[in-house]
Design a protein around this motif. Structure first.
Motif, PDB file in Angstrom:
ATOM      1  N   HIS A 144      27.881  33.527  -0.231  1.00 55.87           N
ATOM      2  CA  HIS A 144      26.990  32.390   0.031  1.00 55.87           C
ATOM      3  C   HIS A 144      25.780  32.840   0.845  1.00 55.87           C
ATOM      4  O   HIS A 144      24.636  32.487   0.523  1.00 55.87           O
ATOM      5  CB  HIS A 144      27.742  31.297   0.785  1.00 55.87           C
ATOM      6  N   GLN A 145      26.004  33.608   1.900  1.00 56.44           N
ATOM      7  CA  GLN A 145      24.900  34.078   2.734  1.00 56.44           C
ATOM      8  C   GLN A 145      23.958  34.981   1.943  1.00 56.44           C
ATOM      9  O   GLN A 145      22.742  34.920   2.111  1.00 56.44           O
ATOM     10  CB  GLN A 145      25.444  34.833   3.941  1.00 56.44           C
ATOM     11  N   VAL A 196      23.333  35.021  -1.331  1.00 53.60           N
ATOM     12  CA  VAL A 196      22.519  34.240  -2.276  1.00 53.60           C
ATOM     13  C   VAL A 196      21.443  33.456  -1.525  1.00 53.60           C
ATOM     14  O   VAL A 196      20.279  33.410  -1.948  1.00 53.60           O
ATOM     15  CB  VAL A 196      23.408  33.291  -3.099  1.00 53.60           C
ATOM     16  N   ARG A 197      21.825  32.841  -0.403  1.00 57.67           N
ATOM     17  CA  ARG A 197      20.856  32.052   0.355  1.00 57.67           C
ATOM     18  C   ARG A 197      19.726  32.933   0.889  1.00 57.67           C
ATOM     19  O   ARG A 197      18.554  32.534   0.877  1.00 57.67           O
ATOM     20  CB  ARG A 197      21.557  31.338   1.511  1.00 57.67           C
ATOM     21  N   ALA A 198      20.071  34.128   1.355  1.00 52.03           N
ATOM     22  CA  ALA A 198      19.049  35.045   1.866  1.00 52.03           C
ATOM     23  C   ALA A 198      18.064  35.407   0.763  1.00 52.03           C
ATOM     24  O   ALA A 198      16.835  35.355   0.951  1.00 52.03           O
ATOM     25  CB  ALA A 198      19.709  36.295   2.433  1.00 52.03           C
ATOM     26  N   TRP A 209      17.517  33.829  -2.130  1.00 52.62           N
ATOM     27  CA  TRP A 209      16.827  32.657  -2.670  1.00 52.62           C
ATOM     28  C   TRP A 209      15.682  32.235  -1.765  1.00 52.62           C
ATOM     29  O   TRP A 209      14.615  31.837  -2.225  1.00 52.62           O
ATOM     30  CB  TRP A 209      17.831  31.524  -2.837  1.00 52.62           C
ATOM     31  N   THR A 210      15.890  32.340  -0.460  1.00 54.49           N
ATOM     32  CA  THR A 210      14.832  31.991   0.488  1.00 54.49           C
ATOM     33  C   THR A 210      13.663  32.956   0.373  1.00 54.49           C
ATOM     34  O   THR A 210      12.496  32.542   0.282  1.00 54.49           O
ATOM     35  CB  THR A 210      15.383  32.006   1.927  1.00 54.49           C
ATOM     36  N   ILE A 267      17.130  35.512   8.866  1.00 51.42           N
ATOM     37  CA  ILE A 267      18.411  35.870   8.258  1.00 51.42           C
ATOM     38  C   ILE A 267      19.294  36.567   9.278  1.00 51.42           C
ATOM     39  O   ILE A 267      20.483  36.276   9.417  1.00 51.42           O
ATOM     40  CB  ILE A 267      18.182  36.766   7.031  1.00 51.42           C
TER      41      ILE A 267
END
Length: 226
Positions: free
Chosen positions: A137-138, A140-142, A144-145, A216
């Motif tokens: 999850h982390q 992908v979020r990193a 994507w941002t 991040i």
């Protein structure tokens, strides 16, 4: 008369025309004219302009430097090559690739990939982050941002410098001297903001990426150590 066209030829022609006309001027009729066919012939391959844009974005992706860098990432990794370097490399490559096309950021934004060519480099990159300690999850979020920041900045950058053949050329609407004359006395901070936002775009891109990486690190906890 061209007796036969295929999807690849249509996309190649569209990408060439994009640098001449920009996204607004890119029409199926104009593409058909360059291919020396009637516009209805294109509908055998693409039902509408959006389908064509999806395929154009996919081809742009295939041609970009950054997926090749990501695919060879494990071989490039050494003791000094961190997840931060991997994130910087990928976003820099994405920006470079999009800037080679007029309105490349706009074409790429909001389109759908037409095949799975995006999957191998994405998988490799996310594995690089999870190997550094990020949860999926982390990771992908990193990404994507950082990805959305890069796309958004390229769209802004291509508004200021619309012609990829003249990277130092500037749209007169972004005349910073004129902006400063109009705003400087009453709104000095707003005038200064213009130089920061629309001056050295590459410096702004690098600074923004480092702000994102710092965020991040601050939110990912121990994962940011790898």
């Amino acid at each position: 008369m061209v007796s036969r066209i295929d999807r690849k030829k249509v996309v190649e022609t569209a990408l060439c025309l994009l640098n001449e006309t920009g996204l607004e001027g890119l029409t199926l009729r104009r593409i058909a004219k360059d291919l020396n066919v009637q516009a209805p012939a294109l509908y055998w391959h693409f039902k509408n302009k959006q389908e064509l844009l999806d395929e154009m974005a996919t081809e742009m992706f295939r041609r970009m430097v950054w997926p090749r860098l990501l695919e060879t990432g494990p071989e490039r990794d050494g003791p000094g090559h961190t997840w931060r370097d991997a994130l910087l490399d990928s976003c820099r490559g994405l920006r470079r690739g999009l800037l080679t096309y007029r309105d490349g950021g706009k074409v790429f934004s909001g389109t759908r990939m037409t095949d799975e060519s995006y999957a191998p480099p994405t998988e490799t990159f996310l594995r690089r982050l999870t190997a550094a300690g990020f949860t999926p999850h982390q990771a992908v979020r990193a990404w994507w941002t950082a990805y959305n920041f890069t796309i958004g900045l390229v769209i802004e950058e291509q508004s200021v410098h619309p012609d990829p053949g003249e990277p130092d050329g500037r749209d007169p609407a972004y005349d910073l001297g004129d902006r400063n004359r109009r705003l400087g006395e009453r709104y000095p901070l707003a005038a200064l903001a213009g130089y920061e936002m629309f001056g050295d775009m590459e410096a702004g891109f690098e600074a923004g990426l480092r702000i994102i990486i710092a965020g991040i690190e601050a939110t990912a906890g121990d994962a940011a150590e790898g």
